[in-house]
Design a protein around this motif. Structure first.
Motif, PDB file in Angstrom:
ATOM      1  N   GLY A  12      24.777  35.433  18.264  1.00  0.00           N
ATOM      2  CA  GLY A  12      25.206  35.200  16.884  1.00  0.00           C
ATOM      3  C   GLY A  12      25.731  36.455  16.223  1.00  0.00           C
ATOM      4  N   ILE A  15      25.677  37.916   9.798  1.00  0.00           N
ATOM      5  CA  ILE A  15      25.096  39.127   9.228  1.00  0.00           C
ATOM      6  C   ILE A  15      23.774  39.490   9.911  1.00  0.00           C
ATOM      7  CG2 ILE A  15      23.877  37.957   7.311  1.00  0.00           C
ATOM      8  CD1 ILE A  15      25.575  41.428   7.243  1.00  0.00           C
ATOM      9  N   ASN A  16      22.982  38.480  10.279  1.00  0.00           N
ATOM     10  CA  ASN A  16      21.683  38.806  10.860  1.00  0.00           C
ATOM     11  C   ASN A  16      21.816  39.356  12.276  1.00  0.00           C
ATOM     12  OD1 ASN A  16      20.263  38.205   8.546  1.00  0.00           O
ATOM     13  ND2 ASN A  16      20.134  36.029   9.040  1.00  0.00           N
ATOM     14  N   GLU A  35      29.092  36.389  20.279  1.00  0.00           N
ATOM     15  CA  GLU A  35      29.423  35.493  19.160  1.00  0.00           C
ATOM     16  C   GLU A  35      30.474  34.511  19.689  1.00  0.00           C
ATOM     17  OE1 GLU A  35      28.873  34.527  15.840  1.00  0.00           O
ATOM     18  OE2 GLU A  35      30.509  33.204  16.459  1.00  0.00           O
ATOM     19  N   LYS A  36      30.190  33.218  19.530  1.00  0.00           N
ATOM     20  CA  LYS A  36      31.114  32.270  20.176  1.00  0.00           C
ATOM     21  C   LYS A  36      32.474  32.195  19.493  1.00  0.00           C
ATOM     22  CE  LYS A  36      29.402  28.159  17.875  1.00  0.00           C
ATOM     23  NZ  LYS A  36      28.733  26.893  17.957  1.00  0.00           N
ATOM     24  N   THR A  43      28.080  30.962   8.465  1.00  0.00           N
ATOM     25  CA  THR A  43      27.598  31.013   7.083  1.00  0.00           C
ATOM     26  C   THR A  43      27.912  32.349   6.412  1.00  0.00           C
ATOM     27  OG1 THR A  43      25.797  29.635   7.875  1.00  0.00           O
ATOM     28  CG2 THR A  43      25.553  30.540   5.682  1.00  0.00           C
ATOM     29  N   SER A  44      27.973  33.403   7.200  1.00  0.00           N
ATOM     30  CA  SER A  44      28.087  34.743   6.609  1.00  0.00           C
ATOM     31  C   SER A  44      29.434  35.032   5.958  1.00  0.00           C
ATOM     32  CB  SER A  44      27.770  35.814   7.660  1.00  0.00           C
ATOM     33  OG  SER A  44      26.431  35.667   8.076  1.00  0.00           O
ATOM     34  N   SER A  48      28.137  33.095  -1.595  1.00  0.00           N
ATOM     35  CA  SER A  48      28.652  33.334  -2.957  1.00  0.00           C
ATOM     36  C   SER A  48      29.037  34.799  -3.139  1.00  0.00           C
ATOM     37  CB  SER A  48      27.601  32.960  -4.005  1.00  0.00           C
ATOM     38  OG  SER A  48      27.224  31.631  -3.865  1.00  0.00           O
ATOM     39  N   MET A  50      27.332  37.621  -3.189  1.00  0.00           N
ATOM     40  CA  MET A  50      26.542  38.419  -4.128  1.00  0.00           C
ATOM     41  C   MET A  50      25.416  39.135  -3.413  1.00  0.00           C
ATOM     42  SD  MET A  50      26.493  35.626  -7.084  1.00  0.00           S
ATOM     43  CE  MET A  50      24.767  35.814  -7.277  1.00  0.00           C
ATOM     44  N   PHE A 177      27.201  31.985  24.224  1.00  0.00           N
ATOM     45  CA  PHE A 177      25.955  32.008  24.992  1.00  0.00           C
ATOM     46  C   PHE A 177      25.820  30.650  25.676  1.00  0.00           C
ATOM     47  CE2 PHE A 177      21.447  30.590  24.757  1.00  0.00           C
ATOM     48  CZ  PHE A 177      20.979  31.350  25.815  1.00  0.00           C
ATOM     49  N   PRO A 212      22.860  28.374  11.543  1.00  0.00           N
ATOM     50  CA  PRO A 212      22.664  26.920  11.546  1.00  0.00           C
ATOM     51  C   PRO A 212      22.599  26.352  12.968  1.00  0.00           C
ATOM     52  CG  PRO A 212      24.484  27.540  10.112  1.00  0.00           C
ATOM     53  CD  PRO A 212      24.069  28.778  10.827  1.00  0.00           C
ATOM     54  N   ARG A 323      23.019  26.870   5.174  1.00  0.00           N
ATOM     55  CA  ARG A 323      21.907  27.817   5.202  1.00  0.00           C
ATOM     56  C   ARG A 323      20.914  27.386   6.276  1.00  0.00           C
ATOM     57  NH1 ARG A 323      22.908  25.988   0.048  1.00  0.00           N
ATOM     58  NH2 ARG A 323      23.584  27.523  -1.477  1.00  0.00           N
ATOM     59  N   GLY A 354      16.849  33.858   5.248  1.00  0.00           N
ATOM     60  CA  GLY A 354      17.342  35.176   4.838  1.00  0.00           C
ATOM     61  C   GLY A 354      18.545  35.045   3.934  1.00  0.00           C
ATOM     62  N   LYS A 355      18.948  36.195   3.429  1.00  0.00           N
ATOM     63  CA  LYS A 355      20.090  36.307   2.518  1.00  0.00           C
ATOM     64  C   LYS A 355      20.988  37.395   3.076  1.00  0.00           C
ATOM     65  CE  LYS A 355      20.030  34.910  -1.191  1.00  0.00           C
ATOM     66  NZ  LYS A 355      20.763  33.682  -1.559  1.00  0.00           N
ATOM     67  N   ILE A 356      22.244  37.375   2.695  1.00  0.00           N
ATOM     68  CA  ILE A 356      23.096  38.524   3.020  1.00  0.00           C
ATOM     69  C   ILE A 356      22.381  39.759   2.450  1.00  0.00           C
ATOM     70  CG2 ILE A 356      25.305  39.662   2.505  1.00  0.00           C
ATOM     71  CD1 ILE A 356      26.149  37.249   3.891  1.00  0.00           C
ATOM     72  N   THR A 357      21.868  39.615   1.233  1.00  0.00           N
ATOM     73  CA  THR A 357      21.225  40.722   0.510  1.00  0.00           C
ATOM     74  C   THR A 357      20.093  41.376   1.286  1.00  0.00           C
ATOM     75  OG1 THR A 357      21.683  39.469  -1.501  1.00  0.00           O
ATOM     76  CG2 THR A 357      20.126  41.289  -1.699  1.00  0.00           C
TER      77      THR A 357
END
Ligand SMILES: Cc1cc2nc3c(=O)[nH]c(=O)nc-3n(C[C@H](O)[C@H](O)[C@H](O)COP(=O)(O)OP(=O)(O)OC[C@H]3O[C@@H](n4cnc5c(N)ncnc54)[C@H](O)[C@@H]3O)c2cc1C
Length: 499
Positions: A12, A15-16, A35-36, A43-44, A48, A50, A177, A212, A323, A354-357
């Motif tokens: 993946g 961001i994570n 990363e496929k 999602t990343s 939004s 922020m 993968f 996801p 998410r 988790g969040k991007i933040t």
């Protein structure tokens, strides 16, 4: 077929995954990330955008998450000030939805839960006289203003991958993968590259950061196949309309169901409105799309507060993401925890929520778990808190840095110089190396996209398809017509480096 061994194999490139790759490689572990699709294609890039503490999470008593997220705002502002900057949020007061003492109490906590150096504290505002009230309906008399940050989400992913690669991590977009089989104290892993070539490698630990796709990835890992904890998929959508008001501030609107909807300036000419919370199915994963209900819901929120009334015909662009949340049993989708959960079992780490933040803290904890699980006596301390992401060493002010770039490259139109300064930070000098006239920028594709930037993105940021460039590395696709895409597709099909 080649065979290699890695300490950590990550599935993946959101961001994570990218954050964990950077952290782990920086602690001396060897990393392979697959990363496929394109980096940040999931999602990343659909957030939004922020870096925020999450004011609304206070109502759900998520104090740990909010404190950590508030703290991260300042850490991330320092590490990537070219793609992350403060933005003021105006919260019009709606007494029928939340009392002013409740909002004040929330903002007090928001101001004080974590140390702030660069972000201003909150204050109340008279919207009948303030510039912030101008685009709003007359019934909105007062409100509150607080600060959070804007982030170029997909670029944050790429910068993490870039930093990991600089430290020698193997980063492989367009690599799926396929499966992992248990060996003796290691996994035997198969990946499939873009044109079908398969590669096998071995790794001590696997990280499932499939977002996801977490469950589908787990099904391909022998002995894991079932997720250690339940997953709750929650879709969120945004609409983009022509610029709704003047100014660089954003609004946070209380919808009639008490949910918050953000209205944020986007790419000079546009305003972005979102988001929603909808239960999602595995079937939505391939290409999540906004529903008619979500579209109407977002328009309704804006039309409640703004004098300019929007219809579906005003919507220029929409995007949706899912998410991958830890299912805490909560039935109300808006209340399902946004906090992350990491589970390390049988040498496989699964990443939920988790969040991007909070990606950096998530990555720290993920790598701590992996390090503790290794039979070794080596100190591998955390290191990312004060580290700068590639291009982020611009000094304390993006506006000063932008001026310097405009002066250093006087042949560039100011808008282009400013965009490149913000997109690439100090890497702009690498992009513009030896350029002294517009002729050196190469072929023009439309808007302010030239071959020099396209080549730079292909050579240094793994871009290979039109959308990698038009929608994720930049947002130029919002400003251009199909002809630009076709021209770019033809150019990319011939391979980069044709200045
Ligand atoms: C509408 C919305 C708004 C949001 N707004 C914000 C916000 O403003 N601020 C904030 O902090 N957070 C926000 N978030 C949360 C944040 O976006 C997510 O928590 C985060 O992006 C999740 O990242 P991820 O890396 O786990 O997943 P993803 O970004 O989805 O990455 C997972 C990757 O795994 C890849 N993958 C899956 N299967 C395979 C396979 N077999 N082989 C190889 N690769 C595979 C996928 O292609 C994908 O790229 C928002 C989320 C949504 C949905």
């Amino acid at each position: 077929m080649t065979q290699n061994h890695y300490d950590v194999f990550i599935i993946g490139g959101g961001i994570n995954g990218a954050g964990i790759a950077r952290d782990a490689q920086g602690r001396g572990l060897s990393v392979y990330l697959c990363e496929k699709g394109d980096l940040a294609n999931g999602t990343s890039s659909a957030s939004s955008k922020m870096i925020h503490g999450g004011l609304r999470y206070l109502e759900f008593y998520e104090f740990r998450l909010v404190r950590e997220a508030l703290h991260e705002r300042e850490v991330l502002l320092n590490s990537a000030p070219h793609i992350i900057w403060p933005i003021e949020f105006v919260l019009p007061h709606s007494p029928s939805l939340r009392s002013s003492w409740l909002v004040r109490a929330g903002l007090f906590l928001y101001d004080h839960l974590a140390k702030r150096k660069r972000l201003a504290g909150s204050y109340s505002v008279d919207l009948t006289s303030s510039r912030f009230g101008k685009p709003l309906k007359r019934f909105v008399k007062s409100g509150f203003v607080y600060s959070d940050c804007w982030v170029e989400d997909a670029r944050l992913v790429v910068l993490n991958a870039l930093d990991a690669a600089k430290k020698n991590a193997q980063i492989h977009p367009h690599t799926e993968f396929v499966k992992a089989v248990r060996g003796d104290k290691q996994w035997q892993i198969t990946v499939r590259h873009q044109h079908g070539r398969e590669e096998t490698l071995t790794a001590r630990h696997i990280v499932n950061a499939g977002g996801p796709g977490l469950r589908k990835v787990a099904e391909r890992i022998e002995g894991v196949t079932q997720l250690p904890l339940p997953l709750h998929l929650v879709k969120g959508s945004h609409i983009v309309v022509p610029r709704l008001y003047e100014g660089e501030h954003a609004y946070i609107l209380q919808h009639s169901d008490r949910r918050m909807v953000f209205v944020i300036p986007f790419e000079e000419d546009f305003t972005m409105i979102g988001t929603t919370d909808q239960n999602a199915e595995e079937a939505d994963l391939a290409a999540p799309k906004i529903s008619q209900y979500e579209l109407d819901y977002l328009l309704e929120a804006v039309n409640l507060y703004f004098t300019k009334q929007l219809t579906r015909y005003d919507v220029r662009y929409t995007y949706s993401g899912i998410r991958p949340l830890f299912d805490d049993g909560e039935q109300n989708v808006s209340k399902v925890t946004r906090d992350y959960k990491l589970v390390l079992a049988d040498d496989c780490l699964s990443v939920y929520g988790g969040k991007i933040t909070t990606f950096r803290r998530l990555a720290e904890e993920a790598v701590d778990l992996i390090v503790a699980d290794r039979d070794e006596d080596i100190d591998r301390p955390r290191w990312t808190q004060n580290a700068v992401l590639p291009g982020g060493d611009i000094g304390s002010s993006l506006s000063i840095f932008t001026k310097q770039v405009i002066e250093a490259y006087p042949f560039l139109p100011e808008n282009l110089a400013a965009r490149l300064a913000s997109h690439y930070g100090t890497r702009v000098h690498q992009l513009l190396e030896k350029a002294s006239s517009m002729a050196d920028m190469g072929m023009h594709f439309g808007y302010d996209l030239y071959a020099r930037e396209v080549d730079f993105l292909c050579k240094t940021e793994w871009a290979s398809q039109p959308d990698d460039i038009l929608l994720r590395r930049t947002k130029i696709g919002l400003h251009t017509d199909p002809a630009t895409r076709e021209k770019l597709a033809d150019y990319l099909a011939g391979g980069p480096s044709k200045l």
